[in-house]
Design an enzyme around this catalytic site. Structure first.
Site, mmCIF file in Angstrom:
data_model
loop_
_atom_site.group_PDB
_atom_site.id
_atom_site.type_symbol
_atom_site.label_atom_id
_atom_site.label_comp_id
_atom_site.label_asym_id
_atom_site.label_seq_id
_atom_site.Cartn_x
_atom_site.Cartn_y
_atom_site.Cartn_z
ATOM 1 N N TYR A 51 64.699 9.101 -35.868
ATOM 2 C CA TYR A 51 65.185 10.444 -36.159
ATOM 3 C C TYR A 51 65.218 10.699 -37.663
ATOM 4 C CZ TYR A 51 66.975 9.938 -31.358
ATOM 5 O OH TYR A 51 67.108 9.698 -30.004
ATOM 6 N N ALA A 201 70.322 19.933 -19.774
ATOM 7 C CA ALA A 201 68.939 20.389 -19.645
ATOM 8 C C ALA A 201 68.565 21.383 -20.749
ATOM 9 C CB ALA A 201 68.698 21.008 -18.260
ATOM 10 N N LYS A 202 68.747 20.931 -22.003
ATOM 11 C CA LYS A 202 68.447 21.756 -23.181
ATOM 12 C C LYS A 202 69.238 23.060 -23.205
ATOM 13 C CE LYS A 202 63.796 19.873 -23.886
ATOM 14 N NZ LYS A 202 62.360 20.168 -24.050
ATOM 15 N N GLY A 203 70.420 23.038 -22.615
ATOM 16 C CA GLY A 203 71.284 24.214 -22.615
ATOM 17 C C GLY A 203 71.033 25.177 -21.472
ATOM 18 N N LEU A 204 70.033 24.890 -20.642
ATOM 19 C CA LEU A 204 69.708 25.802 -19.543
ATOM 20 C C LEU A 204 70.803 25.841 -18.478
ATOM 21 C CD1 LEU A 204 65.914 24.943 -19.133
ATOM 22 C CD2 LEU A 204 66.903 26.992 -20.179
ATOM 23 N N LEU A 205 71.620 24.789 -18.423
ATOM 24 C CA LEU A 205 72.740 24.773 -17.491
ATOM 25 C C LEU A 205 74.032 25.232 -18.156
ATOM 26 C CD1 LEU A 205 71.965 21.383 -15.704
ATOM 27 C CD2 LEU A 205 71.533 23.705 -14.846
#
Length: 312
Positions: A51, A201-205
């Site tokens: 990173y 889930a990358k903010g989708l939830l």
């Protein structure tokens, strides 16, 4: 906050931990965020030498200087940056791992790493040689335990059979249920803990606009998010008439995290945090109601489970 052992080791970690890959570029802001997370019960902080070409490790090390023994530091190895910075190459050899750990120790400002993880892995790797490197580092006291970060069932099976790993970090959420097919039960059977990343889930939830994800369409993602919201609303109304001393507001963030923590193999949900607002949502999750078996099943029924189509 609940605290659980990693595998059969003496590493005790918070059930919600912080994935540091999401940190921004401001060291002071990051230090404040990391220390605030610690002050609110989070003890496991996960980074990697990959990173920001090591800068992420450096910021984590600076944030916890002077309080090293109070936190569990996890980092990863195996992706080697090219000298010109144009990218990285996979290198799981013993020689490279023994070299790379020294640089990670310097950046983290420590003389030991709590959890050292192979950052990937394939069946073509010199697995026994890689294991030798980790075992040597344990004997030397430079690492306390080791694990792998992999979503590949065939690789996970090999490491279970041939090594003393205490954990496997893998992507797992309501929108990525592939670990449920075989990996979670197998790891639980062998007393290897799961560190679940990507639980939102990358903010989708968690209230981001729906879009396609893995093999799910935009409509299916929206359906999963709606199921999370419905479970959150139900929890609030149930807790409001309960005598249990927990938060009556299970947010979508909390519900998504509680989904992955439901399986006994999962020791900690590793959540990426970049802002104070995000951290607040994550911290509040620790006091939220756990999912009942019925609630978990209702969420699981929201969509057909996806499965691995490769590396089986």
């Amino acid at each position: 906050m609940n605290y659980l052992p990693l595998g059969q080791s003496d590493l005790i970690v918070s059930e919600i931990s912080m994935g540091c890959m999401s940190l921004g570029d401001d060291p002071n802001q990051n230090a404040s965020l990391l220390r605030h997370a610690f002050d609110n019960g989070i003890t496991l902080f996960d980074t990697a030498d990959l990173y920001d070409q090591g800068q992420n490790e450096r910021m984590v090390g600076q944030a916890f200087a002077g309080m090293r023994q109070q936190v569990i530091l996890a980092t990863k190895v195996g992706n080697r940056w090219r000298p010109d910075g144009s990218g990285w190459d996979w290198n799981p050899t013993k020689a490279y791992i023994l070299q790379a750990v020294e640089e990670s120790l310097k950046r983290l400002q420590t003389d030991y790493i709590d959890l050292y993880q192979l950052h990937g892995g394939t069946l073509d790797d010199p697995i026994d040689e890689t294991i030798e490197a980790f075992e040597q580092l344990k004997r030397e006291g430079k690492i306390r335990e080791y694990g792998i970060s992999s979503i590949r069932p065939n690789v996970i099976r090999e490491w279970i059979a041939r090594s003393n790993i205490v954990s496997v970090m893998m992507q797992y959420s309501l929108l990525d249920r592939r670990p449920e097919e075989t990996s979670l039960d197998l790891l639980h059977e062998h007393k290897v803990s799961v560190l679940a990343r990507g639980s939102l889930a990358k903010g989708l939830l968690a209230n981001k606009p729906a879009k396609s994800y893995l093999n799910y369409t935009t409509d299916e993602v929206r359906q999963a998010a709606d199921a999370i919201k419905a479970a959150s609303t139900t929890a609030a109304s149930t807790a409001a008439v309960s005598t249990v001393a927990v938060s009556t507001n299970r947010s979508p963030v909390a519900t998504a995290i509680r989904y992955v923590l439901h399986h006994p193999a999962v020791a900690s949900a590793v959540v990426g945090v970049r802002t104070q607002e995000q951290l607040t949502d994550v911290v509040l999750s620790q006091t939220s109601l756990a999912l009942t078996e019925q609630e978990w099943q209702q969420l699981a029924n929201a969509l057909p489970a996806n499965q691995y189509d490769q590396h089986r």
